[in-house]
Motif scaffolding. Structure first.
Motif, mmCIF file in Angstrom:
data_model
loop_
_atom_site.group_PDB
_atom_site.id
_atom_site.type_symbol
_atom_site.label_atom_id
_atom_site.label_comp_id
_atom_site.label_asym_id
_atom_site.label_seq_id
_atom_site.Cartn_x
_atom_site.Cartn_y
_atom_site.Cartn_z
ATOM 1 N N VAL A 194 0.846 -1.200 0.000
ATOM 2 C CA VAL A 194 0.000 0.000 0.000
ATOM 3 C C VAL A 194 0.880 1.248 0.000
ATOM 4 N N ILE A 195 1.934 1.244 0.813
ATOM 5 C CA ILE A 195 2.860 2.381 0.832
ATOM 6 C C ILE A 195 3.518 2.561 -0.529
ATOM 7 N N ALA A 196 3.917 1.448 -1.154
ATOM 8 C CA ALA A 196 4.526 1.521 -2.486
ATOM 9 C C ALA A 196 3.560 2.124 -3.500
ATOM 10 N N ALA A 197 2.275 1.785 -3.400
ATOM 11 C CA ALA A 197 1.274 2.347 -4.313
ATOM 12 C C ALA A 197 1.138 3.845 -4.111
ATOM 13 N N LEU A 198 1.142 4.291 -2.863
ATOM 14 C CA LEU A 198 1.027 5.727 -2.578
ATOM 15 C C LEU A 198 2.245 6.487 -3.100
ATOM 16 N N VAL A 199 3.435 5.895 -2.939
ATOM 17 C CA VAL A 199 4.658 6.531 -3.445
ATOM 18 C C VAL A 199 4.615 6.633 -4.961
ATOM 19 N N GLU A 200 4.156 5.583 -5.622
ATOM 20 C CA GLU A 200 4.085 5.602 -7.083
ATOM 21 C C GLU A 200 3.080 6.634 -7.569
ATOM 22 N N MET A 201 1.959 6.787 -6.872
ATOM 23 C CA MET A 201 0.992 7.816 -7.246
ATOM 24 C C MET A 201 1.618 9.204 -7.159
ATOM 25 N N VAL A 220 12.786 11.824 -12.168
ATOM 26 C CA VAL A 220 11.640 12.496 -11.561
ATOM 27 C C VAL A 220 12.073 13.040 -10.198
ATOM 28 N N PRO A 221 11.841 14.321 -9.924
ATOM 29 C CA PRO A 221 12.287 14.916 -8.655
ATOM 30 C C PRO A 221 11.463 14.458 -7.453
ATOM 31 N N THR A 222 11.399 13.160 -7.283
ATOM 32 C CA THR A 222 10.804 12.538 -6.092
ATOM 33 C C THR A 222 11.871 11.635 -5.497
ATOM 34 N N SER A 223 12.147 11.798 -4.230
ATOM 35 C CA SER A 223 13.235 11.058 -3.601
ATOM 36 C C SER A 223 12.957 9.561 -3.567
ATOM 37 N N ALA A 224 13.955 8.786 -3.978
ATOM 38 C CA ALA A 224 13.841 7.322 -3.926
ATOM 39 C C ALA A 224 13.811 6.812 -2.499
ATOM 40 N N TRP A 225 14.170 7.663 -1.553
ATOM 41 C CA TRP A 225 14.168 7.237 -0.152
ATOM 42 C C TRP A 225 12.752 6.990 0.352
ATOM 43 N N TRP A 226 11.737 7.456 -0.403
ATOM 44 C CA TRP A 226 10.368 7.147 -0.030
ATOM 45 C C TRP A 226 10.053 5.668 -0.203
ATOM 46 N N LEU A 227 10.905 4.948 -0.937
ATOM 47 C CA LEU A 227 10.721 3.500 -1.097
ATOM 48 C C LEU A 227 11.251 2.721 0.103
ATOM 49 N N VAL A 228 12.080 3.362 0.912
ATOM 50 C CA VAL A 228 12.721 2.669 2.039
ATOM 51 C C VAL A 228 11.695 2.096 3.022
ATOM 52 N N PRO A 229 10.618 2.831 3.398
ATOM 53 C CA PRO A 229 9.640 2.219 4.321
ATOM 54 C C PRO A 229 9.067 0.901 3.820
ATOM 55 N N SER A 230 8.816 0.807 2.507
ATOM 56 C CA SER A 230 8.302 -0.452 1.965
ATOM 57 C C SER A 230 9.334 -1.558 2.104
ATOM 58 N N TYR A 231 10.602 -1.244 1.797
ATOM 59 C CA TYR A 231 11.652 -2.247 1.935
ATOM 60 C C TYR A 231 11.810 -2.675 3.389
ATOM 61 N N VAL A 232 11.751 -1.720 4.313
ATOM 62 C CA VAL A 232 11.909 -2.036 5.732
ATOM 63 C C VAL A 232 10.769 -2.945 6.210
ATOM 64 N N LEU A 233 9.547 -2.627 5.791
ATOM 65 C CA LEU A 233 8.411 -3.467 6.185
ATOM 66 C C LEU A 233 8.517 -4.865 5.580
ATOM 67 N N PHE A 234 9.044 -4.949 4.346
ATOM 68 C CA PHE A 234 9.271 -6.264 3.747
ATOM 69 C C PHE A 234 10.270 -7.063 4.588
ATOM 70 N N GLY A 235 11.339 -6.385 5.033
ATOM 71 C CA GLY A 235 12.334 -7.070 5.847
ATOM 72 C C GLY A 235 11.769 -7.552 7.162
ATOM 73 N N VAL A 236 10.962 -6.713 7.814
ATOM 74 C CA VAL A 236 10.356 -7.104 9.088
ATOM 75 C C VAL A 236 9.332 -8.222 8.877
ATOM 76 N N SER A 237 8.575 -8.144 7.776
ATOM 77 C CA SER A 237 7.587 -9.200 7.507
ATOM 78 C C SER A 237 8.274 -10.538 7.266
ATOM 79 N N ASP A 238 9.492 -10.502 6.691
ATOM 80 C CA ASP A 238 10.249 -11.745 6.491
ATOM 81 C C ASP A 238 10.545 -12.435 7.813
ATOM 82 N N VAL A 239 10.863 -11.639 8.838
ATOM 83 C CA VAL A 239 11.180 -12.212 10.144
ATOM 84 C C VAL A 239 9.985 -12.991 10.676
ATOM 85 N N PHE A 240 8.800 -12.465 10.436
ATOM 86 C CA PHE A 240 7.600 -13.163 10.880
ATOM 87 C C PHE A 240 7.225 -14.300 9.941
ATOM 88 N N THR A 241 7.111 -13.986 8.651
ATOM 89 C CA THR A 241 6.481 -14.922 7.719
ATOM 90 C C THR A 241 7.423 -16.018 7.228
#
Length: 338
Positions: A194-201, A220-241
């Motif tokens: 969902v965060i990735a979709a909002l960043v892409e919009m 595009v003058p949008t910081s790629a660092w906005w993708l970091v929250p999605s990557y971080v959540l993916f990493g945390v979800s890996d620990v669980f899933t």
């Protein structure tokens, strides 16, 4: 790799491995039960009840599930010759595998979402501002390292803080059940997409504002660092899933079916990757007709990755609903550590 191979070959002399030639392959045993049950589909209920009584009481409460497989206890030709009739142990093994199928099925969407972090996320980041300093830009593929770092940092937090806290609330050795652990990971995965979709919009909106829609090579003058929250959540979800998957499919089968359990765990990501490719191909053919731009156009400024991400988010919501439904009726194996 050569050094590792030398060490591996040197250690084979000390590895203990035994082959039980009298036992059939576990896949063969499980398959034979299903085949026998289908062949005996029209057998009378009284004959099945008599056969169950002859074999004694079934070993656990979970055996009350999938009782149609008990028809495999009957011989298809009336013969009692060894090898033609499935044993109660083999029937219970087949029930154990069948009991895992709903959990396996509902986990496939997680694997589809998981595949995007190393594909479209990288392509998406390549069009964004990746500046670290005035003279240095990080590569879009390097952003994946945040998922790994999140996993490494969160594991001790999970083991030393979350598990003891949950243990105090639930009085269970592991704090939460394996199925609850997997479910939390699925939820985090859904939030990340969902965060990735909002960043892409936002990225597409910025591209339109700056007149970059027809310039696929522009940054595009949008910081790629906005993708970091999605990557971080993916990493945390890996620990669980991911850990939850491996533990669950290994723990919930008899010792003789450990290889089958691990095969089911690994096949989630194999089948999930194929489903991801099929879904992308179907959407490409559907949305890219008549010479128009598809959701996955090479020019991402005219594409709609945000639509695709929202679709995955919707599928993740359906997945969670089905997962909760199936886990409510799941009966843990009696020897489960939980």
């Amino acid at each position: 790799m050569v050094a590792a191979l030398v060490v591996f070959l040197g250690g084979t002399r000390t590895y203990r491995y035994s082959v039980k030639s009298e036992e059939n392959n576990p896949f063969v045993r499980v398959g034979r039960v299903f085949i026998s049950a289908v062949r005996n589909w029209n057998k009378a209920t009284s004959a099945i009840a008599a056969e169950e009584e002859a074999h004694g009481t079934l070993p656990s409460e979970s055996s009350k599930q999938f009782k149609f497989l008990n028809k495999a206890l009957l011989a298809t030709d009336g013969s009692k010759e060894h090898g033609k009739v499935c044993s109660i142990k083999e029937v219970e093994e087949a029930k154990t595998v069948l009991r895992l199928v709903p959990i396996w099925f509902t986990s496939l969407v997680y694997a589809v979402v998981f595949a995007q972090s190393s594909t479209f996320f990288v392509k998406q980041g390549a069009t964004m501002d990746r500046s670290v300093t005035a003279d240095f830009k990080i590569s879009s593929a390097s952003l994946q390292s945040f998922a790994s770092l999140a996993s490494i940092l969160f594991i001790p937090i999970y083991d030393r803080l979350l598990v003891p806290f949950a243990r105090g609330l639930t009085r269970k050795p592991a704090g939460i059940t394996m199925l609850q652990r997997i479910g939390i990971g699925m939820l985090l995965s859904a939030i990340s997409i969902v965060i990735a979709a909002l960043v892409e919009m936002q990225r597409l909106k910025t591209a339109r504002e700056y007149g970059l829609v027809d310039d696929p090579n522009a940054t595009v003058p949008t910081s790629a660092w906005w993708l970091v929250p999605s990557y971080v959540l993916f990493g945390v979800s890996d620990v669980f899933t991911l850990v939850g998957f491996q533990e669950f499919f290994y723990d919930q089968v008899p010792n003789e079916l450990r290889s089958v359990g691990l095969a089911l765990y690994l096949s989630i990501f194999g089948v999930g990757s194929y489903l991801s490719s099929f879904l992308i191909s179907a959407i490409e053919n559907t949305t890219g007709g008549n010479g128009g731009d598809s959701w996955f156009s090479d020019n991402l400024n005219r594409a709609h990755l945000d639509y695709f991400y929202w679709l995955l988010a919707a599928l993740s919501a359906i997945q969670l609903a089905l997962y909760l439904y199936f886990t409510k009726s799941y009966v843990y194996k009696s020897k489960s550590r939980l």
